[in-house]
Scaffold this active site. Structure first.
Site, mmCIF file in Angstrom:
data_model
loop_
_atom_site.group_PDB
_atom_site.id
_atom_site.type_symbol
_atom_site.label_atom_id
_atom_site.label_comp_id
_atom_site.label_asym_id
_atom_site.label_seq_id
_atom_site.Cartn_x
_atom_site.Cartn_y
_atom_site.Cartn_z
ATOM 1 N N LYS A 103 -2.040 -6.511 2.330
ATOM 2 C CA LYS A 103 -1.772 -5.167 1.796
ATOM 3 C C LYS A 103 -3.091 -4.418 1.658
ATOM 4 O O LYS A 103 -4.034 -4.903 1.026
ATOM 5 C CB LYS A 103 -1.077 -5.318 0.437
ATOM 6 C CG LYS A 103 -0.192 -4.163 0.060
ATOM 7 C CD LYS A 103 0.608 -4.518 -1.194
ATOM 8 C CE LYS A 103 1.428 -3.366 -1.683
ATOM 9 N NZ LYS A 103 2.060 -3.660 -2.978
HETATM 10 O O1 G3P Z 1 3.783 -2.518 -5.463
HETATM 11 C C1 G3P Z 1 3.554 -1.167 -5.632
HETATM 12 C C2 G3P Z 1 4.570 -0.397 -6.435
HETATM 13 O O2 G3P Z 1 5.844 -0.867 -6.249
HETATM 14 C C3 G3P Z 1 4.178 -0.042 -7.813
HETATM 15 O O3 G3P Z 1 5.239 0.378 -8.642
HETATM 16 O O4 G3P Z 1 6.227 1.043 -10.814
HETATM 17 O O5 G3P Z 1 3.750 0.590 -10.655
HETATM 18 O O6 G3P Z 1 4.729 2.631 -9.638
HETATM 19 P P1 G3P Z 1 4.970 1.191 -9.994
#
Ligand code: G3P
Length: 227
Positions: free
Chosen positions: A97
């Site tokens: 990633k």
């Molecule tokens: O893995 C990245 C993403 O899914 C992050 O989610 O909830 O931290 O915006 P969030």
């Protein structure tokens, strides 16, 4: 290396966590196709140091039969290549990633040329998604919840990227990330996302309907009267 399978075109479910118990619970449902993590999710599990990080990713890969996104912690081309190669050596299902930055695009191109799968993360616009696809990213991760947080509609971006990738015949898979609720999952499926990576509560939220609960209660009551 994880390869996109063109015949597999229904939306894949990944879980967005580094928590082993949650990965296990989702996997036991039998619908899990992969896992995504990020440095915040890894830190939340208290994982520290290269050895512990590598060990944790190995454990996840042994639990789930599908792509596992492992994020680089560096931001220069050379370091990302070195780190990504190390991550990719953990298991054949590791997807490196990489953040959507200039050196990140160079690194994605390098990995693509060298047969290593990538997930371009922190994507917030169609222009960024085009660049990631052009560099050969296996997945692109638009963060729809964070877009909603800034009073835009994240799913509209998914639709836009899906349309562009179809029009341009890009192979990169649209991986909807930053999912916050079950409705996000439903809307991403409607929008044609290739993958939805979700926290466990959002996946389990898809199960819920009060009429299902009421209906089952009645069926069980009537079943008792038949015994
Ligand atoms: O893995 C990245 C993403 O899914 C992050 O989610 O909830 O931290 O915006 P969030």
């Amino acid at each position: 290396m994880y390869l996109c399978s063109p015949q597999f075109n229904n939306m894949k479910f990944f879980i967005d966590t580094a928590n082993l118990a949650q990965i296990q619970e989702a996997n036991e449902l039998g619908i899990l196709d992969g896992v995504t993590t990020n440095p915040s999710l890894m830190a939340k599990e208290g994982i520290k140091g290269t050895d512990a990080i590598m060990k944790h990713y190995r454990t996840i890969c042994e639990m789930v039969d599908g792509p596992v996104s492992a994020e680089v912690l560096s931001t220069t081309f050379r370091e990302m290549v070195e780190e990504g190669e190390q991550l990719a050596s953990i298991h054949e299902n590791i997807v490196v990633k990489i953040p959507m930055i200039k050196d990140g695009i160079k690194a994605i191109k390098w990995f693509s040329d060298n047969g290593i799968a990538t997930n371009c993360t922190l994507v917030f616009s169609a222009g960024q998604a085009i660049l990631a696809a052009k560099a050969g990213a296996t997945f692109v991760s638009p963060f729809i919840g964070r877009i909603d947080d800034s009073s835009w509609d994240g799913v509209t971006l998914i639709e836009q990227i899906v349309n562009i990738y179809n029009a341009q015949a890009f192979d990169t898979e649209v991986l909807a990330a930053s999912i916050r609720n079950p409705l996000h999952i439903v809307r991403c499926a409607e929008a044609g996302a290739d993958v939805c990576t979700c926290p466990l509560p959002s996946i389990l939220g898809l199960l819920k309907h009060p009429l299902t609960d009421l209906g089952l209660e009645q069926f069980l009551k009537d079943a008792k009267s038949m015994q």
